[in-house]
Design an enzyme around this catalytic site. Structure first.
Site, mmCIF file in Angstrom:
data_model
loop_
_atom_site.group_PDB
_atom_site.id
_atom_site.type_symbol
_atom_site.label_atom_id
_atom_site.label_comp_id
_atom_site.label_asym_id
_atom_site.label_seq_id
_atom_site.Cartn_x
_atom_site.Cartn_y
_atom_site.Cartn_z
ATOM 1 N N HIS A 86 0.858 -1.206 0.000
ATOM 2 C CA HIS A 86 0.000 0.000 0.000
ATOM 3 C C HIS A 86 0.889 1.249 0.000
ATOM 4 C CE1 HIS A 86 -2.986 2.968 1.059
ATOM 5 N NE2 HIS A 86 -3.915 2.074 0.752
ATOM 6 N N GLU A 154 -4.056 1.614 -7.147
ATOM 7 C CA GLU A 154 -4.492 2.753 -6.344
ATOM 8 C C GLU A 154 -3.590 3.947 -6.647
ATOM 9 O OE1 GLU A 154 -6.813 1.458 -2.640
ATOM 10 O OE2 GLU A 154 -4.719 1.387 -2.088
#
Ligand code: 13P
Length: 235
Positions: A86, A154
């Site tokens: 992430h 993302e």
């Protein structure tokens, strides 16, 4: 169709139990639900037949790594799903090598991996080719043909702000699909970055989008359920 939620540091165990009690009523076998609560919640998860995962783990069984959690503890809690790469963890200093090492270690153990990639704003500003090259580098040394690997795209500039445009998502997912195909792999591709009830259906209808990874809109269970319903409509 995969609908995943990353709760980051939000939702205490008590709030998560309330969330799960409502969510249970809305589950549908056509959707695969993955939930990533904060680490403290993993030891006492509510009864809810979804796939629960950890937001982070260290690539070792156990050992002297203060503040980390390893495979031995995760497996003792029946956690077999992990978020890796992430951008918020990369920003804390996790290198591409370290992300790849985590993927390889946990793939060996059979974990389901949600591996996150995504470019910063300055790379996006240079255009599609720059984005493609950046994402290509984030796929280096990742076991893309591992059957339990999911990729979440993302874009950093779309997290907590405004979702990428539909055309940007479609083009980038096509590029990621092609980069994986070059390596003989076809993992499911999720989009993440300001997914909300009002844009989820459009995003989930795009080609090469197999699901979404939701942040802040997942904190309110009714919003998350609306995103799930958008997923069903997009099937
Ligand atoms: P937001 O949905 O709040 O933009 O967060 C996305 C995210 O980072 C999920 O991992």
């Amino acid at each position: 169709m995969i609908i995943a939620a990353n709760f980051k540091m939000h939702l205490t165990p008590r709030k998560l139990a309330t969330f799960a009690a409502t969510l249970r009523e809305s589950l549908d076998s056509r959707l695969q639900i993955l939930l990533f609560p904060n680490t403290a919640c993993l030891a006492n998860l509510p009864q809810c037949p979804v796939r629960w995962g950890a937001q982070n783990a260290y690539p070792a069984q156990n050992g002297a790594f203060s503040g980390e959690i390893g495979a031995e503890v995760l497996e003792s809690l029946a956690i077999q799903t992990l978020l890796v790469g992430h951008s918020e963890r990369r920003a804390l200093g996790e290198s591409q090598d370290f992300c790849a090492q985590k993927c390889r270690f946990y793939a060996e153990l059979g974990f389901t991996l949600v591996y996150c990639i995504g470019e910063p704003h300055d790379v996006r500003a240079r255009g599609r080719e720059s984005v493609r090259a950046f994402l290509d580098a984030q796929l280096q040394d990742i076991p893309l043909d591992y059957p339990n690997l999911i990729i979440a795209y993302e874009p950093i500039w779309a997290i907590g702000t405004q979702a990428a445009g539909m055309e940007q998502i479609e083009q980038t997912h096509a590029d990621i699909r092609a980069l994986c195909a070059e390596r003989g792999a076809t993992p499911p591709l999720l989009y993440g970055g300001s997914v909300k009830p009002n844009n989820a259906r459009a995003i989930l209808s795009l080609s090469n989008v197999n699901g979404v990874l939701v942040g802040s809109a997942a904190l309110v269970v009714s919003d998350f359920v609306q995103i799930m319903q958008a997923g069903l409509q997009a099937l």
